[in-house]
Scaffold this active site. Structure first.
Site, PDB file in Angstrom:
ATOM      1  N   GLU A  58       0.829  -1.204   0.000  1.00  0.00           N
ATOM      2  CA  GLU A  58       0.000   0.000   0.000  1.00  0.00           C
ATOM      3  C   GLU A  58       0.864   1.256   0.000  1.00  0.00           C
ATOM      4  OE1 GLU A  58      -3.933  -1.656   2.430  1.00  0.00           O
ATOM      5  OE2 GLU A  58      -2.148  -0.994   3.519  1.00  0.00           O
ATOM      6  N   HIS A 114      41.395  23.309 -16.754  1.00  0.00           N
ATOM      7  CA  HIS A 114      42.415  24.344 -16.588  1.00  0.00           C
ATOM      8  C   HIS A 114      42.719  24.530 -15.107  1.00  0.00           C
ATOM      9  CE1 HIS A 114      43.487  28.739 -16.058  1.00  0.00           C
ATOM     10  NE2 HIS A 114      44.438  28.324 -16.864  1.00  0.00           N
ATOM     11  N   ASN A 115      44.014  24.629 -14.750  1.00  0.00           N
ATOM     12  CA  ASN A 115      44.417  24.790 -13.345  1.00  0.00           C
ATOM     13  C   ASN A 115      43.607  23.850 -12.451  1.00  0.00           C
ATOM     14  OD1 ASN A 115      46.267  26.684 -14.113  1.00  0.00           O
ATOM     15  ND2 ASN A 115      45.181  28.447 -13.271  1.00  0.00           N
ATOM     16  N   GLU A 170      45.685  19.599 -15.588  1.00  0.00           N
ATOM     17  CA  GLU A 170      46.859  20.461 -15.616  1.00  0.00           C
ATOM     18  C   GLU A 170      47.605  20.420 -14.296  1.00  0.00           C
ATOM     19  OE1 GLU A 170      48.129  24.985 -16.966  1.00  0.00           O
ATOM     20  OE2 GLU A 170      46.039  24.563 -16.455  1.00  0.00           O
ATOM     21  N   ASP A 196      50.715  22.599 -12.585  1.00  0.00           N
ATOM     22  CA  ASP A 196      51.680  23.697 -12.607  1.00  0.00           C
ATOM     23  C   ASP A 196      52.782  23.359 -11.608  1.00  0.00           C
ATOM     24  OD1 ASP A 196      50.047  24.893 -14.386  1.00  0.00           O
ATOM     25  OD2 ASP A 196      49.584  26.661 -13.189  1.00  0.00           O
ATOM     26  N   HIS A 199      49.477  27.880  -8.229  1.00  0.00           N
ATOM     27  CA  HIS A 199      49.398  28.893  -9.276  1.00  0.00           C
ATOM     28  C   HIS A 199      50.471  29.936  -8.998  1.00  0.00           C
ATOM     29  CE1 HIS A 199      46.759  31.701 -11.916  1.00  0.00           C
ATOM     30  NE2 HIS A 199      47.622  31.007 -12.633  1.00  0.00           N
ATOM     31  N   GLU A 216      52.983  22.450 -16.768  1.00  0.00           N
ATOM     32  CA  GLU A 216      53.583  23.770 -16.897  1.00  0.00           C
ATOM     33  C   GLU A 216      54.811  23.738 -15.992  1.00  0.00           C
ATOM     34  OE1 GLU A 216      52.516  28.250 -15.589  1.00  0.00           O
ATOM     35  OE2 GLU A 216      51.031  27.298 -16.897  1.00  0.00           O
ATOM     36  N   LYS A 261      56.782  20.640 -22.652  1.00  0.00           N
ATOM     37  CA  LYS A 261      57.869  21.081 -23.512  1.00  0.00           C
ATOM     38  C   LYS A 261      59.107  20.232 -23.220  1.00  0.00           C
ATOM     39  CE  LYS A 261      56.183  25.855 -23.453  1.00  0.00           C
ATOM     40  NZ  LYS A 261      56.439  27.234 -22.990  1.00  0.00           N
ATOM     41  N   ILE A 313       7.801  29.381  -0.729  1.00  0.00           N
ATOM     42  CA  ILE A 313       7.315  28.466  -1.758  1.00  0.00           C
ATOM     43  C   ILE A 313       7.813  28.994  -3.098  1.00  0.00           C
ATOM     44  CG2 ILE A 313       5.295  27.442  -2.856  1.00  0.00           C
ATOM     45  CD1 ILE A 313       3.771  27.896  -0.271  1.00  0.00           C
ATOM     46  N   ASP A 344       8.333  29.943  -7.002  1.00  0.00           N
ATOM     47  CA  ASP A 344       7.541  30.389  -8.146  1.00  0.00           C
ATOM     48  C   ASP A 344       8.354  30.057  -9.398  1.00  0.00           C
ATOM     49  OD1 ASP A 344       5.653  31.559  -6.377  1.00  0.00           O
ATOM     50  OD2 ASP A 344       6.903  33.340  -6.211  1.00  0.00           O
ATOM     51  N   ASN A 350       3.694  29.874  -6.537  1.00  0.00           N
ATOM     52  CA  ASN A 350       3.489  29.076  -5.315  1.00  0.00           C
ATOM     53  C   ASN A 350       3.282  27.584  -5.579  1.00  0.00           C
ATOM     54  OD1 ASN A 350       3.624  31.410  -3.721  1.00  0.00           O
ATOM     55  ND2 ASN A 350       1.455  31.832  -4.060  1.00  0.00           N
TER      56      ASN A 350
END
Length: 806
Positions: free
Chosen positions: A241, A353-354, A383, A385, A398, A433, A482, A699, A701, A725
């Site tokens: 139920e 990134h970072n 990445e 660094d 960073h 990096e 590199k 509530i 909207d 509401n």
């Protein structure tokens, strides 16, 4: 309120923990194999554990799990008399349970403990790793770092939490499945009577994040109470139920209308043939067999009528609200469906990134949790660094900012090694990096070999004509770096630096690479370049062991498309800031496309984005840029679109480019006005939209917006009216049509907001996905907020699509 001990960690730590034990990695395997029930019983009983906030801040608290309300509770062993509140963490918010030193807090505390022991080898261990475990929770991936009294207790708690997480996640994914509803019912039935009162049912529904109107719910509760059972004078319902009650709460007019359309004459039930017709005509499913329809009835209908092979309205509602009818094409959700044997340059790649940052680019913390989070989300390029760190070991942060640092060794061992291929088995790129001196580069190479050496891609590129495919590189890690770093005119890292990170060069400034056919350890001088204003720079190869790890993704300076076509190799990669890339696109988009068919290109945010804001990836994808790196930690609209794009192809982090970006077909489809796809979306209704803000009595909207981004000519937006509401079942019934020119790159985003009389609307949730992978028919859009699914919150839509070039 927790009280920080003024004692030293070694003096407050239980003395029997100071004995040596076997390696902590073997604890779970060597411990007696208790059943899940035993583990769950142990965490329910609870234990007194030590919490570490830092190496000098220890808290002694009792912890236990309330499986009834699915919460981890904790309280100090000594509380002020005025403090009666018990604190908790919702099990629904728990992401992971880890044994050992696997978080930033534990790694730092562990290193300090090891340093002290190195100075005094006879000193007993202050902090034993096999007794430590962490609970990762919340959208910010906070860590609750705990120390148990013995290794077996720590292992038991980790197993117990993993069992809980398995159950909870299954409930989240299959919340309409009667087996899981029965499981929750049994947990709520504290006295074992086999029935729940109305108040108990409402409490259980709140655990499922269903906020209901009591008056309306009571009427449905009374309808569900077929047996008219009472306990202690109150109406009570049994498990079957309760399932009926739950399904009735979810019944909505639009679903009932569909049900009546395909049910029998009495409108009370649907035959397998009626269900088959619905699936074919409304949901665009092909050649549905009667056996398949019967199977759906048996799976979703909780009522006895399923034994007669017929589906009730409750069963049909359960089917319609199940994951089977979510908006994302089912074939795209959990499996890779694209051809993964093309060269890498033919794919878009989910890229960060970072990655190490948890917030802005100037002052936020660096954390291994940031790496773990993006890897779990399918990111395939992260990445690092790299800067000279204390004690001769590299750190990540960073440069030239106030961001925190994290040791490279921790990132390699606790994030990359265990999580690199958890979500996707396709190759992971580590974008370096490199600001390290030669000595610390050598240390880095050793750390890489120790942590992930067996996973590294070490291909010979001497005669390589095209990049290998993602399929060829499955479960491999590629280092992007590199092979030469400049010294002289730049503030190069000092070879003797071992105390603090060196300052970074000017943000966004790239260094001039040497011709890459030199492997000598001696410095080399670049040839004069008419475009270079820094002829005095000298280039020095990176440390040899690190040099040898860079192969199919060697970073080089970009000097124009003509120069690249003449000199670059397929395994070279160039990086552009977002602005510089747009300049190249404006100057020569066709040359850009040709370039990206054979080489990888990385695009990164401008240095001015100090708040970690994001840029639109679409102009860069439109010319084939593969590695478009965004700030994953920022839940911006650009990031929501980005996540939506990579939901396709099993969320593996790789998406095959459109054929015209592979074959150099000019003019590109994006360059003419031919319409390719027709899309009609009808926004019907919303379900269980959560409140936003701190006012529990407010509530919502709600209204819905639709935004499409991709090709610039395909930009589109639409907004429904506001329903006042009503966050439980708002009804809009508004439709919109759109025609698209480049649907392969188009992403659609559904956003629900709470309208405010004063001030900006409040964000409730959203969901993005590729337009080409929208499922037709009646579908549900599962809402997401801050990267996490909103339990039960959806919007119901109807979709019609047609390809116009057929």
């Amino acid at each position: 309120m927790a009280v920080v001990s003024t004692q030293t960690p070694s003096s407050i730590y239980p003395s029997h923990l100071l004995e040596e034990t076997p390696e902590f990695q073997d604890v779970i395997a060597s411990s007696p194999p208790p059943t899940d029930d035993a583990d769950l019983a142990a965490v329910r009983v609870g234990a007194v554990l030590w919490k570490l906030r830092s190496s000098n801040a220890w808290y002694r608290r009792r912890y236990w799990v309330d499986t009834q309300n699915m919460r981890l509770h904790y309280e100090p062993s000594h509380k002020p008399f005025w403090c009666n509140a018990k604190q908790h963490v919702d099990i629904l918010d728990i992401k992971d349970a880890r044994l050992g030193w696997k978080t930033d807090v534990f790694n730092l505390a562990g290193r300090l403990a090891e340093k002290k022991r190195a100075k005094d080898p006879q000193r007993p261990p202050m902090l034993r790793e096999d007794c430590c475990f962490s609970i990762i929770h919340g959208r910010e991936n906070k860590s609750l770092d705990l120390v148990a009294s013995d290794p077996e207790t720590a292992a038991t708690w980790v197993r117990g939490f993993k069992s809980l997480m398995t159950v909870v996640h299954a409930v989240e994914k299959r919340r309409s499945d009667q087996q899981w509803l029965k499981l929750l019912f049994n947990q709520a039935d504290k006295d074992g009577s086999g029935a729940l009162s109305f108040d108990e049912c409402c409490q259980l529904l709140l655990q499922l994040n269903m906020k209901i109107d009591p008056e309306a719910a009571m009427k449905l509760f009374q309808i569900s109470n077929v047996n008219k059972r009472k306990i202690k004078g109150e109406q009570a319902i049994d498990a079957e139920e309760f399932i009926q009650f739950y399904q009735l709460l979810l019944v909505r007019p639009e679903i009932e209308t569909l049900f009546r359309k395909y049910s029998e004459d009495d409108g009370a039930s649907m035959s397998p043939n009626g269900l088959r017709q619905f699936l074919e005509k409304e949901q665009s499913m092909k050649d549905v067999k009667a056996e398949f329809a019967v199977g759906l009835i048996r799976r979703f209908d909780p009522s006895p009528s399923k034994e007669m092979g017929r589906m009730t309205l409750a069963g049909f509602t359960a089917l319609m609200t199940s994951p089977m009818f979510e908006i994302l094409d089912e074939s795209q959700r959990d499996q890779v469906v694209q051809n993964m044997t093309h060269p890498l340059s033919h794919y878009f790649m989910a890229s960060s990134h970072n990655t190490y940052l948890t917030g802005n680019q100037l002052t936020s913390e660096s954390s291994i949790e940031a790496y773990i989070s993006v890897l779990k989300n399918g990111c395939r390029c992260i990445e690092l660094d790299l800067w000279d760190g204390p004690d001769g070991e590299p750190v990540i942060y960073h440069g030239n900012t106030l961001t925190g640092t994290v040791p490279v060794k921790d990132v390699l061992n606790d994030a990359i090694k265990p999580f690199a291929f958890k979500t996707s088995t396709y190759p992971l790129f580590l974008s370096f990096e490199n600001h390290l001196c030669l000595e610390q580069q050598a240390v880095l190479a050793t750390q890489i070999k120790d942590a992930i050496g067996d996973l590294l891609c070490l291909m010979d590129v001497a005669d390589m004509k095209e990049l290998p495919s993602p399929e060829q590189l499955r479960n491999k890690i590629i280092i992007k770096a590199k092979k030469y770093m400049s010294v002289g005119s730049h503030n190069a890292p000092s070879p003797t630096s071992n105390s603090s990170p060196a300052p970074s060069p000017t943000p966004g400034k790239e260094e001039q690479p040497a011709e890459n056919n030199q492997s000598s350890s001696q410095p080399v001088v670049p040839l004069p370049d008419a475009n270079s204003s820094q002829q005095e720079k000298t280039l020095q190869p990176i440390a040899k062991d690190l040099f040898d790890m860079v192969n199919i993704c060697e970073a080089v300076k970009f000097h124009g498309f003509a120069n690249s076509l003449k000199k670059d190799k397929c395994y070279h990669i160039s990086s552009f800031s977002e602005g510089k890339a747009l300049d190249w696109i404006t100057e020569s988009s066709e040359d850009f496309v040709r370039h990206t068919t054979r080489q990888l290109v990385r695009i990164y945010p401008a240095a001015t984005r100090t708040t970690s804001s994001n840029f639109s990836p679409f102009p860069h994808w439109a010319v084939g840029s593969q590695v478009v790196a965004l700030n994953y930690q920022t839940n911006s609209k650009e990031m929501r679109m980005y996540r939506g794009f990579f939901r396709q192809n099993g969320n593996c982090g790789y998406v095959l480019k459109p054929q015209y970006l592979i074959n150099n077909t000019f003019p590109l489809p994006l360059q003419h006005d031919k319409l390719q796809k027709y899309l009609k979306v009808r926004i019907i209704s919303g379900q269980c939209l959560p409140k936003v803000g701190e006012n529990e009595n407010s509530i919502v909207d709600p209204y819905v917006t639709i935004k499409i981004l991709g090709h610039s000519a395909d930009t589109f937006s639409f907004r429904t009216r506001v329903v006042a509401n009503n966050g439980f079942n708002p009804y809009w019934d508004e439709a919109v049509e759109v025609f698209l020119r480049a649907p392969e790159l188009a992403v659609i985003c559904f956003t629900v907001k709470d309208s405010q009389t004063i001030g900006a609307s409040r964000f409730i949730g959203s969901y993005s996905l590729p337009v080409n992978h929208i499922s037709p028919g009646y579908r549900h859009v599962p809402l997401v907020r801050n990267g996490e699914p909103l339990s039960s919150a959806t919007i119901c839509i109807q979709v019609e699509m047609k390809d116009l070039n057929d």
